[in-house]
Design a protein around this motif. Structure first.
Motif, PDB file in Angstrom:
ATOM      1  N   UNK A  15       0.806  -1.234   0.000  1.00 37.43           N
ATOM      2  CA  UNK A  15       0.000   0.000   0.000  1.00 37.43           C
ATOM      3  C   UNK A  15       0.834   1.278   0.000  1.00 37.43           C
ATOM      4  N   UNK A  16       2.124   1.181   0.304  1.00 34.97           N
ATOM      5  CA  UNK A  16       2.961   2.380   0.309  1.00 34.97           C
ATOM      6  C   UNK A  16       3.491   2.708  -1.076  1.00 34.97           C
TER       7      UNK A  16
ATOM      8  N   UNK B 221       0.772  -4.715   4.534  1.00 33.25           N
ATOM      9  CA  UNK B 221      -0.316  -3.866   5.021  1.00 33.25           C
ATOM     10  C   UNK B 221       0.140  -2.463   5.407  1.00 33.25           C
ATOM     11  N   UNK B 222       1.411  -2.119   5.149  1.00 34.40           N
ATOM     12  CA  UNK B 222       1.878  -0.769   5.449  1.00 34.40           C
ATOM     13  C   UNK B 222       2.060  -0.500   6.918  1.00 34.40           C
ATOM     14  N   UNK B 223       2.251  -1.536   7.713  1.00 26.98           N
ATOM     15  CA  UNK B 223       2.424  -1.359   9.149  1.00 26.98           C
ATOM     16  C   UNK B 223       3.803  -0.824   9.486  1.00 26.98           C
ATOM     17  N   UNK B 224       3.870   0.137  10.380  1.00 22.71           N
ATOM     18  CA  UNK B 224       5.150   0.677  10.809  1.00 22.71           C
ATOM     19  C   UNK B 224       5.887  -0.334  11.679  1.00 22.71           C
TER      20      UNK B 224
ATOM     21  N   UNK C 237      -6.455  -4.989   9.220  1.00 24.47           N
ATOM     22  CA  UNK C 237      -5.726  -3.965   9.972  1.00 24.47           C
ATOM     23  C   UNK C 237      -4.715  -4.524  10.962  1.00 24.47           C
ATOM     24  N   UNK C 238      -5.127  -5.494  11.802  1.00 20.78           N
ATOM     25  CA  UNK C 238      -4.210  -6.195  12.709  1.00 20.78           C
ATOM     26  C   UNK C 238      -4.339  -7.680  12.402  1.00 20.78           C
TER      27      UNK C 238
ATOM     28  N   UNK D  66      -6.411  -8.566   1.368  1.00 20.45           N
ATOM     29  CA  UNK D  66      -5.317  -7.596   1.403  1.00 20.45           C
ATOM     30  C   UNK D  66      -4.317  -7.892   2.517  1.00 20.45           C
ATOM     31  N   UNK D  67      -4.632  -8.886   3.351  1.00 25.14           N
ATOM     32  CA  UNK D  67      -3.699  -9.351   4.379  1.00 25.14           C
ATOM     33  C   UNK D  67      -3.623 -10.870   4.335  1.00 25.14           C
TER      34      UNK D  67
END
Length: 485
Positions: free
Chosen positions: A30-31, A95-98, A154-155, A181-182
């Motif tokens: 997603x980034x 998922x673009x998680x930091x 999301x998680x 998407x995950x």
């Protein structure tokens, strides 16, 4: 090292293979839009095979000695720990998680696995008194059978494992459908861990499918006894309706519109820290995030000034940079929806106290001030880095405003008087509430779940054990019974 090529498949009946759908899903970062994986999707026939495999394997798994089942769960935990660096990277890419978010989620999954490893030895029975002479009443806790799990983007690791680990530990078979998407972080990664841990072939199955193609086949299949879903309230209502028609049990963890209350005696530095963590962790894409910050008028201006100053300094951008706090939203649809809510709220009179730029799927943080209860940003769950700050007269109004929502997942209050905080906690209509902390909390031993439109049932600890088991009464008549007829 994780083999992403292997993970880009279905995992059905102990085999890594393509789905039977004619469609191929492109899983994009997603980034930067780069390709993470191509997955041939599952069909209705694949779902049927997965459920049948789970049912067959479950009859074997349920008979395994509880100490052996515990050993498998403990091995899964060790395997999980060994993949840490690969998992952190995969969370960023898929998922673009930091880094911060991925580290938090990784630890949560460890906690869920550690707690679930205790379940095989907690499947206890009871002997209960009988009204009839010579009767012995036994109450046994048994596996429910097969569990169908649907998890969000999301998680995904956490919200899949929160159901998967206890379901397996209790002796059930599982079919898990992660959000496409995950698909890797929420699905096939977990299958890889359990495969290496040594669960029977077919016990754990992962199907990556498009609901537009499979419809309600995942829910309506006759084999699963329990459906566990985490996601939006609208979808949760539909799942509950379908499951109800088929007399299946459901556990639903749904949306939220959580409030963080700042009282006039609050430590404002603590309030700012709690609000930043509660709203901007994983770009605000958490059901527990504080959608609304409700501040009493005596401290409203001072809090807002400190809050905006802190928010303006948050690092935004590439989730692979360990210093980044706010990375991308999962896709452009979520970006557009969020911007629409912001614009609608401003048109209704909200003031943009701070508004970061939008770059692709990366939305800079937005602080909307002077928000009223009827505004879009106060009514709707905003799945992104936007927060509504509201001014109220006093504690009573703060509680009333917090309760003015269809949702009731979690909440928080900041006050120097702990007993006062406890009184507020009792008055706010949520399944969870935190005094002098943020709204985002999850503990492996504590009941997790919401009230109102935020869900049905509880995860974690003894409550997770109850959700994924059933009770059976067996009586033994040890002496000749005298019947009335």
């Amino acid at each position: 090292m994780l083999d992403r090529r292997q993970l880009a498949h279905q995992y059905i009946a102990g085999e890594w293979r393509d789905g039977r759908s004619s469609r191929v899903y492109q899983n994009l970062n997603p980034f930067d839009g780069s390709l993470v994986a191509e997955i041939r999707l599952a069909s209705i026939e694949d779902i049927d095979e997965a459920y049948r495999a789970a049912a067959e394997a479950q009859t074997v798994w349920a008979q395994v000695n509880p100490f052996e089942r515990q050993a498998v769960m403990e091995k899964a935990l060790r395997i999980w720990e060994g993949y840490r660096d690969d998992i952190i990277q995969l969370v960023a890419d898929e998922i673009g998680g930091t880094y911060i978010k991925a580290a938090i989620e990784f630890e949560l999954v460890k906690n869920f696995l550690r707690e679930a490893a205790t379940y095989p030895l907690r499947m206890e029975g009871r002997l209960l008194p009988a009204t009839i002479p010579g009767k012995e009443n036994r109450l046994l806790r048994l596996p429910a059978g097969v569990v169908g799990i649907l998890s969000p983007f999301n998680f995904p690791m956490c919200l899949s494992m929160r159901a998967l680990a206890p379901a397996v530990a209790c002796g059930n078979g599982v079919v898990l459908k992660p959000h496409e998407e995950a698909a890797l972080t929420g699905g096939t990664l977990l299958a890889k861990v359990f495969e290496e841990a040594g669960v029977p072939r077919g016990l754990v199955n992962i199907v990556v499918a498009d609901v537009q193609e499979i419809g309600d086949a995942f829910l309506e299949h006759p084999i699963p006894r329990i459906i566990s879903f985490t996601g939006s309230t609208a979808v949760g209502r539909h799942i509950a309706e379908v499951a109800g028609r088929h007399l299946k049990r459901v556990t639903l963890e749904l949306g939220g519109n959580s409030a963080l209350i700042v009282l006039e005696d609050a430590d404002l530095d603590l309030a700012v820290d709690a609000a930043v963590f509660s709203r901007f962790t994983h770009q605000g894409q958490i059901c527990m995030c504080a959608n609304r910050v409700i501040a009493v008028k005596d401290v409203y201006d001072a809090f807002l000034e400190k809050f905006v100053d802190r928010v303006s300094k948050l690092k935004v951008g590439d989730p692979r940079d360990p210093q980044t706090v706010i990375g991308p939203l999962i896709n452009r649809r979520q970006v557009d929806r969020l911007i629409q809510v912001v614009e609608a709220s401003i048109e209704q009179g909200a003031r943009a106290a701070y508004r970061g730029p939008v770059d692709g799927n990366v939305v800079g943080p937005v602080v909307l001030a002077d928000v009223r209860e009827d505004m879009a940003c106060a009514r709707d769950e905003m799945f992104g880095p936007v927060v509504a700050v509201m001014k109220v007269e006093d504690e009573d109004e703060a509680v009333r405003v917090a309760n003015n929502s269809d949702y009731g997942l979690t909440g928080a209050v900041i006050t120097r008087d702990v007993e006062r905080g406890l009184r507020v906690a009792m008055r706010v209509e949520t399944g969870m509430f935190h005094v002098n902390d943020g709204t985002v909390n999850d503990e492996p031993l504590v009941a997790f779940g919401g009230e109102k439109a935020s869900g049905v049932g509880r995860y974690n600890g003894e409550w997770g054990l109850e959700e994924f088991t059933t009770l059976k009464w067996i009586s033994i008549q040890r002496e000749r019974r005298q019947y009335p007829i």
